[in-house]
Scaffold this active site. Structure first.
Site, short mmCIF file in Angstrom:
data_model
loop_
_atom_site.label_atom_id
_atom_site.label_comp_id
_atom_site.label_asym_id
_atom_site.label_seq_id
_atom_site.Cartn_x
_atom_site.Cartn_y
_atom_site.Cartn_z
N ASP A 1 69.54 69.93 -3.55
CA ASP A 1 70.51 68.87 -3.87
C ASP A 1 70.32 67.67 -2.94
OD1 ASP A 1 72.54 67.53 -5.19
OD2 ASP A 1 74.15 68.51 -4.08
N HIS B 1 66.72 71.40 -7.69
CA HIS B 1 67.82 70.42 -7.77
C HIS B 1 67.52 69.24 -6.85
CE1 HIS B 1 72.33 69.66 -8.41
NE2 HIS B 1 71.85 68.60 -7.79
N HIS C 1 74.32 74.40 -6.62
CA HIS C 1 74.82 74.18 -5.25
C HIS C 1 76.15 74.89 -4.98
CE1 HIS C 1 77.00 71.09 -7.41
NE2 HIS C 1 75.99 70.25 -7.42
N HIS D 1 77.33 71.20 -12.54
CA HIS D 1 78.06 70.86 -11.31
C HIS D 1 79.45 71.47 -11.49
CE1 HIS D 1 79.14 68.11 -7.85
NE2 HIS D 1 80.30 68.54 -8.27
N HIS E 1 67.69 64.80 -6.40
CA HIS E 1 68.04 63.44 -6.80
C HIS E 1 67.00 62.50 -6.19
CE1 HIS E 1 72.12 64.46 -8.28
NE2 HIS E 1 72.08 65.39 -7.33
N LYS F 1 72.00 68.84 -18.28
CA LYS F 1 72.92 68.83 -17.14
C LYS F 1 74.34 68.47 -17.58
CE LYS F 1 74.30 68.92 -12.88
NZ LYS F 1 73.69 68.45 -11.64
#
Length: 347
Positions: free
Chosen positions: A250, A15, A176, A138, A17, A101
């Site tokens: 994350d 995970h 997460h 999420h 970004h 996602k």
């Protein structure tokens, strides 16, 4: 007796970004330093909703990566109400997308084009179950009447459980996770079909830390840090070697001007220290024997990909986390900026 050196299979981060443009070019090396592969989140300012966008973004990532690192970005499709079965089929069969996602609308950064209700994409989920394509979630309810600290637990009750009953063989990663309820729910199911990622910051901190000596905006993330009892549940479960759980940092960089703002952005940029944080927690829990399975084995098994052949060695040597990264006229401040950890990467 404490370990002085640990060698494990090189981990993957499930995970990540990376953003785009100047930020991508500056921060990508921190992920490449520790991880062989990473699942790249698609919630850019211009979200990755088509195969062509994913291919282009993947190429930008590879061009930005330090040439010394052998790194594989694993791309994901951002699900929207207009996502087509054709795009999903093309992306998964051609190995452009490893997963899709699900963001509920307005649940986190760049989620305004997300799904309003999971029933809006029932046909997509049915097809994903059929072809074995993982769904990454999420997991927070977005109802403003639900207390912000209860959104994860309510998501399981209101959305995830009905979805699992309808699609019991849909492969799902609850990303997460932050609560005792999530830990207990995930453990009840077959890890082939339901697993979860856990971040270093949710293992190391609880919500008291965010308000210690004044509010600390750089500890603001979504899902929020929770009570200590939830933090302890996360720490306890990884210390048992449970195969449902694996590494997903994350890591989420934001410019300082966007973190320290009238409406501060949610996200913790932990890539420069994430693996060192994980080994710190496993050592504290006297569970170093399970570090490799959490970091390097459970994730690949869930995604049905090969476990890496390379290894990485961590040594008991102080490592000082950098204080900032310059991005043009602004900066990004990393997790634990300026603090010293007890573990380093062997060079």
């Amino acid at each position: 007796m404490y370990e002085k050196k640990i060698t494990i299979i090189k981990p993957d981060d499930w995970h990540v970004h990376l953003r785009d443009g100047q930020i991508l070019k500056k921060i990508i090396k921190y992920t490449g330093k520790f991880y062989k592969r990473a699942i790249i989140m698609p919630n850019l300012d211009n979200p990755i909703i088509r195969c062509s966008q994913a291919i282009s973004y993947r190429n930008r990532i590879l061009r930005s990566m330090n040439s010394n690192y052998k790194f594989e970005p694993l791309m994901t499709c951002y699900l929207t109400p207009s996502t087509t079965l054709k795009e999903i089929k093309l992306g998964f069969t051609k190995k452009i997308f490893i997963a899709a996602k699900l963001y509920l609308r307005d649940s986190t950064t760049n989620s305004k084009i997300g799904i309003k209700k999971i029933n809006d994409i029932i046909h997509i989920l049915e097809y994903m179950e059929k072809i074995g394509m993982p769904l990454l979630i999420h997991g927070e309810e977005i109802d403003k009447n639900i207390d912000v600290y209860d959104r994860e637990a309510m998501f399981i009750e209101n959305t995830l459980e009905p979805c699992r009953k309808k699609f019991p063989k849909l492969k799902i990663v609850l990303e997460h996770i932050t609560t005792k309820e999530s830990v207990e729910y995930v453990k009840e199911h077959d890890p082939k079909y339901l697993s979860a990622t856990i971040t270093p910051h949710h293992l190391m901190l609880n919500r008291n830390h965010m308000f210690f000596q004044g509010i600390q905006p750089y500890l603001y993330c979504l899902p929020l840090l929770k009570k200590k009892l939830h933090q302890q549940a996360l720490r306890k479960v990884i210390a048992t070697g449970d195969k449902h759980f694996f590494l997903g940092s994350d890591t989420a960089p934001h410019l300082h001007k966007n973190k320290i703002n009238f409406f501060g952005y949610a996200g913790i940029f932990n890539a420069p220290s994430s693996l060192l944080c994980y080994v710190t927690v496993f050592e504290e829990m006297k569970a170093l024997q399970y570090l490799q399975s959490f970091c390097s084995e459970n994730g690949p098994r869930f995604y049905n990909v090969c476990i890496n052949k390379e290894t990485i060695t961590l040594v008991k040597k102080p490592y000082k986390v950098l204080k900032k990264i310059n991005i043009g006229k602004d900066i990004i401040v990393p997790f634990l900026a300026g603090k010293t950890l007890n573990w380093s990467l062997e060079t």
